[in-house]
Motif scaffolding. Sequence first.
Motif, PDB file in Angstrom:
ATOM      1  N   GLU A 147       3.924   5.357  11.553  1.00 40.82           N
ATOM      2  CA  GLU A 147       3.239   4.611  10.490  1.00 40.82           C
ATOM      3  C   GLU A 147       2.423   5.552   9.610  1.00 40.82           C
ATOM      4  O   GLU A 147       2.350   5.356   8.387  1.00 40.82           O
ATOM      5  CB  GLU A 147       2.357   3.530  11.102  1.00 40.82           C
ATOM      6  N   VAL A 185      11.594   3.044   9.522  1.00 38.67           N
ATOM      7  CA  VAL A 185      11.496   1.627   9.909  1.00 38.67           C
ATOM      8  C   VAL A 185      12.480   1.327  11.039  1.00 38.67           C
ATOM      9  O   VAL A 185      12.166   0.577  11.968  1.00 38.67           O
ATOM     10  CB  VAL A 185      11.736   0.711   8.690  1.00 38.67           C
ATOM     11  N   THR A 230      10.302  -3.114   3.577  1.00 34.07           N
ATOM     12  CA  THR A 230       9.497  -3.487   4.745  1.00 34.07           C
ATOM     13  C   THR A 230       8.447  -2.421   5.038  1.00 34.07           C
ATOM     14  O   THR A 230       7.276  -2.730   5.295  1.00 34.07           O
ATOM     15  CB  THR A 230      10.394  -3.677   5.985  1.00 34.07           C
ATOM     16  N   GLY A 231       8.871  -1.153   5.002  1.00 30.87           N
ATOM     17  CA  GLY A 231       7.924  -0.064   5.239  1.00 30.87           C
ATOM     18  C   GLY A 231       6.831  -0.016   4.197  1.00 30.87           C
ATOM     19  O   GLY A 231       5.647   0.163   4.514  1.00 30.87           O
ATOM     20  N   LYS A 285      14.845  -2.408   4.257  1.00 32.53           N
ATOM     21  CA  LYS A 285      14.049  -1.685   5.255  1.00 32.53           C
ATOM     22  C   LYS A 285      13.008  -0.805   4.567  1.00 32.53           C
ATOM     23  O   LYS A 285      11.876  -0.688   5.045  1.00 32.53           O
ATOM     24  CB  LYS A 285      14.952  -0.858   6.163  1.00 32.53           C
TER      25      LYS A 285
END
Length: 212
Positions: free
Chosen positions: A143, A115, A65-66, A62
Amino acid sequence: NQNGRLNYMHLHWPREEKYFEEGEKILSVRKCVSRPVFVYTDIEAYVMMSVNVIKSPRWNMKFLTGLLNSKLVKYWLKYKGKMQGTNFQVDKEPLQEIPIIKPSKEKQEIVARLVDFIIEIKQNPDERFDKYSDNDFVLMKIEDIINALVFEMYFKKDVEAKKLRVSSMLSEVICPDIREFLNVIFSDKCKLLNEIKLMNMYLDFLKPILSM
């Protein structure tokens, strides 16, 4: 084929099934129009060759992913990766060349939590998570926080020189419940979002990255 390695009825080269089975992974879309797309999942995903699968026990997936969805990585892929006109061509080679930083476990877990919040919002589009802001605004702010954390990881000396404290301020307010988290960061008492504005203003070299 001409080398005799595939019969005429075979459609694709075989790939290892372990990458598609249940378990944490990131799906990376190879051809992207406006921005690279990296999707976290932990369910079975038997994807086509148009999607690369990233799976590794060495990483918090995760967190990764971020990081991969950050504006800094987008900027790197545009100028150091592979483009087809204005479209991103995220093949295996540019993926492997992205300079990935590995921060402390605590910082990885903070990004992973953010995330989680993004996943929760996108999986429940009809649910409102903040009484004053719509979900698109909330996603944008989360974000922004991830981008600021990534900048702090990669440009540590510049951030310290300006005495910016995004990660330390975030560590004081991060919590498992998304509504509680949003209630805190959108309150007048919390200066986290203002600190991110100061970072974007003080670090001039971030302007072309932020404008993407």
